[in-house]
Design a protein around this motif. Structure first.
Motif, short mmCIF file in Angstrom:
data_model
loop_
_atom_site.label_atom_id
_atom_site.label_comp_id
_atom_site.label_asym_id
_atom_site.label_seq_id
_atom_site.Cartn_x
_atom_site.Cartn_y
_atom_site.Cartn_z
N UNK A 184 0.81 -1.18 0.00
CA UNK A 184 0.00 0.00 0.00
C UNK A 184 0.86 1.26 0.00
N UNK A 185 1.93 1.25 0.80
CA UNK A 185 2.82 2.41 0.84
C UNK A 185 3.46 2.63 -0.52
N UNK A 186 3.92 1.56 -1.13
CA UNK A 186 4.57 1.68 -2.43
C UNK A 186 3.60 2.18 -3.49
N UNK A 187 2.37 1.72 -3.46
CA UNK A 187 1.41 2.16 -4.47
C UNK A 187 1.09 3.65 -4.31
N UNK A 188 1.01 4.15 -3.08
CA UNK A 188 0.77 5.59 -2.86
C UNK A 188 1.95 6.40 -3.37
N UNK A 189 3.15 5.94 -3.09
CA UNK A 189 4.35 6.66 -3.53
C UNK A 189 4.46 6.65 -5.05
N UNK A 190 4.18 5.52 -5.67
CA UNK A 190 4.26 5.42 -7.14
C UNK A 190 3.19 6.28 -7.80
N UNK A 191 1.99 6.27 -7.26
CA UNK A 191 0.92 7.11 -7.79
C UNK A 191 1.29 8.58 -7.69
N UNK A 192 1.89 8.97 -6.59
CA UNK A 192 2.35 10.35 -6.41
C UNK A 192 3.38 10.72 -7.47
N UNK A 193 4.32 9.83 -7.73
CA UNK A 193 5.35 10.07 -8.75
C UNK A 193 4.71 10.22 -10.13
N UNK A 194 3.80 9.34 -10.46
CA UNK A 194 3.15 9.40 -11.78
C UNK A 194 2.37 10.70 -11.97
N UNK A 195 1.60 11.08 -10.95
CA UNK A 195 0.81 12.31 -11.06
C UNK A 195 1.72 13.53 -11.17
N UNK A 196 2.77 13.57 -10.38
CA UNK A 196 3.69 14.70 -10.43
C UNK A 196 4.40 14.78 -11.78
N UNK A 197 4.78 13.64 -12.31
CA UNK A 197 5.44 13.61 -13.62
C UNK A 197 4.49 14.10 -14.71
N UNK A 198 3.23 13.69 -14.63
CA UNK A 198 2.24 14.15 -15.61
C UNK A 198 2.01 15.65 -15.53
N UNK A 199 2.17 16.21 -14.34
CA UNK A 199 1.97 17.65 -14.15
C UNK A 199 3.24 18.46 -14.41
N UNK A 200 4.32 17.81 -14.76
CA UNK A 200 5.56 18.50 -15.12
C UNK A 200 6.40 18.95 -13.95
N UNK A 201 6.26 18.31 -12.80
CA UNK A 201 7.05 18.66 -11.62
C UNK A 201 8.49 18.17 -11.82
N UNK A 202 9.44 18.94 -11.31
CA UNK A 202 10.86 18.59 -11.41
C UNK A 202 11.13 17.22 -10.80
N UNK A 203 12.00 16.45 -11.43
CA UNK A 203 12.32 15.11 -10.93
C UNK A 203 12.99 15.17 -9.57
#
Length: 79
Positions: free
Chosen positions: A1-20
């Motif tokens: 569950x922790x990993x899925x929340x972290x991965x979802x956060x990364x995907x959403x941020x990447x889609x929004x153009x947030x700095x890596x």
């Protein structure tokens, strides 16, 4: 569950153009805070539900806030 929340956060941020760099800092903060939350909650397993929730949040919320702000601050200031 922790990993899925972290991965979802990364995907959403990447889609929004947030700095890596910001995404990486956020990922680490989520993993640390959620792991601490889970560990504290489990250690309080003999207590009532609300004590477990309040106890684990008392640790994880400040950890997430301080951790993400300090890491992001260091990244933004080039340290």
């Amino acid at each position: 569950m922790i990993a899925s929340a972290a991965i979802l956060n990364v995907l959403m941020a990447a889609l929004l153009g947030v700095s890596w760099r910001i995404i990486g800092a956020s990922f680490l903060a989520i993993c640390l805070a959620e792991t601490a939350d889970t560990e504290v909650y489990q250690r309080l397993h003999r207590r009532s539900w609300w004590v477990r929730v309040l106890g684990s949040n008392a640790i994880s919320v400040p950890l997430d806030t301080v951790g993400s702000r300090s890491v992001v601050g260091d990244l933004l200031h080039g340290q």
